[in-house]
Design an enzyme around this catalytic site. Sequence first.
Site, PDB file in Angstrom:
ATOM      1  N   LYS A  79       0.839  -1.197   0.000  1.00  0.00           N
ATOM      2  CA  LYS A  79       0.000   0.000   0.000  1.00  0.00           C
ATOM      3  C   LYS A  79       0.876   1.250   0.000  1.00  0.00           C
ATOM      4  O   LYS A  79       1.885   1.314   0.718  1.00  0.00           O
ATOM      5  CB  LYS A  79      -0.911  -0.019   1.232  1.00  0.00           C
ATOM      6  CG  LYS A  79      -1.927   1.103   1.304  1.00  0.00           C
ATOM      7  CD  LYS A  79      -2.823   0.927   2.547  1.00  0.00           C
ATOM      8  CE  LYS A  79      -3.890   1.993   2.645  1.00  0.00           C
ATOM      9  NZ  LYS A  79      -4.782   1.792   3.818  1.00  0.00           N
ATOM     10  N   SER A 149      -9.619   1.832   2.777  1.00  0.00           N
ATOM     11  CA  SER A 149      -8.711   2.589   1.929  1.00  0.00           C
ATOM     12  C   SER A 149      -7.656   1.735   1.224  1.00  0.00           C
ATOM     13  O   SER A 149      -6.976   2.203   0.312  1.00  0.00           O
ATOM     14  CB  SER A 149      -7.990   3.652   2.771  1.00  0.00           C
ATOM     15  OG  SER A 149      -7.165   3.054   3.757  1.00  0.00           O
ATOM     16  N   SER A 173     -10.204  -0.501   6.907  1.00  0.00           N
ATOM     17  CA  SER A 173      -9.566  -0.309   5.604  1.00  0.00           C
ATOM     18  C   SER A 173      -8.838  -1.526   5.047  1.00  0.00           C
ATOM     19  O   SER A 173      -8.463  -1.533   3.880  1.00  0.00           O
ATOM     20  CB  SER A 173      -8.599   0.876   5.655  1.00  0.00           C
ATOM     21  OG  SER A 173      -9.316   2.084   5.737  1.00  0.00           O
TER      22      SER A 173
END
Length: 469
Positions: A79, A149, A173
């Site tokens: 990420k 996210s 997330s």
Amino acid sequence: MQPHELDLTAAADAIFRRELSPVELIDSALDHLDRVDPHLSAFVTVTAGAAREEAAIAESDIAAGRYRGPLHGIPIAIKDLFDTAGVLTTSSSAVRATHVPDRDATAVRKLQAAGAISLGKTHTHEFAFGTITPQSRNPWAVDRVPGGSSGGSAIAVSAGIVGIALGSDTGGSIRIPSALCGVVGLKPTFGLVSRAGVTPLSWSLDHVGPIAGTVRDAAVALDALVGYDDKDPASLRHNEGSYVPDSGRDLTNVRVGVPTNYYFDNVEPEVQARVLEAIDVLAGLGATLVEVEVPLTHLVHATQWGLMVPEATTYHQDSLNSHPELYSDDVRLLLEAGQHLLATDYLRAQRSRALIRQAWANLFDDIDVLAAPTVTSVAARAGQETIDWPDGSSEGISDTYVRLSAPANLTGLPALSVPVRVSSDGLPIGMQLIGRPLSEATLLQVGASYELVRGQVRKPGWSWLPTGV
């Protein structure tokens, strides 16, 4: 079957037996990435050259008997919130469009030490402040959001590009995009995995964990990630050995809590039905089902936002004041709202969280695992802003996605999202398993036992790919 189509465990076994080389696996994964990612936008940065160099080194090391374990030579994705030395780390924001860290986040370093090979950085909702990842698309249906996210990480695993991806979880997330993209997501106990080198959203709610294709693969990743880190003030000195579950299915000694409130309120009927079917499977494996009332649910929403928004605003205060135009509209609005919250509001949220934590600790006196939906609905259509419920209420997409995942962040409890079945529209549905502190081994065993009985969940199709691609 192409090498990239193997799950992590199968690929690791093939590499260990010298039936598959890391070079072959990485080349296959990168070719697949080149074919599908232009239509999905999982990656913001691809490090193909470095990945191929590392694969060649891994192949040489393994041939020389220097095998590091089941992650050696395995492709992963990171990420874009995680620092990576010498590699652009933007948090999917114009604010950090040129940010190149000089060191790796601890979680990145640990996976690399285990031999994993990064293919690049995956998109996040800007600074992790959202649940949609609007620049990316769900591989099950490209007109649907992937969740967020950690949307790019979930896409990379769901699309079969990588076996493991790193995510972070402040209000769901990791679990939200995992459920919406049909993969496994694990949010460990607060402090079990270091957050050092990860751009924070809310320092008292942030967690780091893996997204994977199977429960076993998530456990393999967790084995590599755990360990005390003095660079993270919340880091725990705890390691109980391997978290990899055994192949047994017997859950006779496990008490599974089934909520009578909150977790099945305003949930799409098909999501509710599929998750209840999965809970029945757990009972069929010997688990004892215990009906429970989830405490203090009326405090969850206000407490989550009362902590997250002011903490995020505090972190971004300088750049928000100097360059507000660089933030996307939705994130800037939330950060500016945080400037108007009073210290007394934040302190009330802290007190509320303390009450919730104690009440949940008492809840786990009578159960080992709480089982419930991960999210209230399947993936929303791109641009969809609300869900209308039969009781006449309307709920924003971010609120509905966070609603069922936020309690595990407020309490710091470990939570695992496991795919169950797809909906009649062909979209994934996830079951969430929540445990008492540091009970990851139990959660992973329950999830793996369910997975064995459930069998293979249908993978996303590629009907949206242009002909000949």
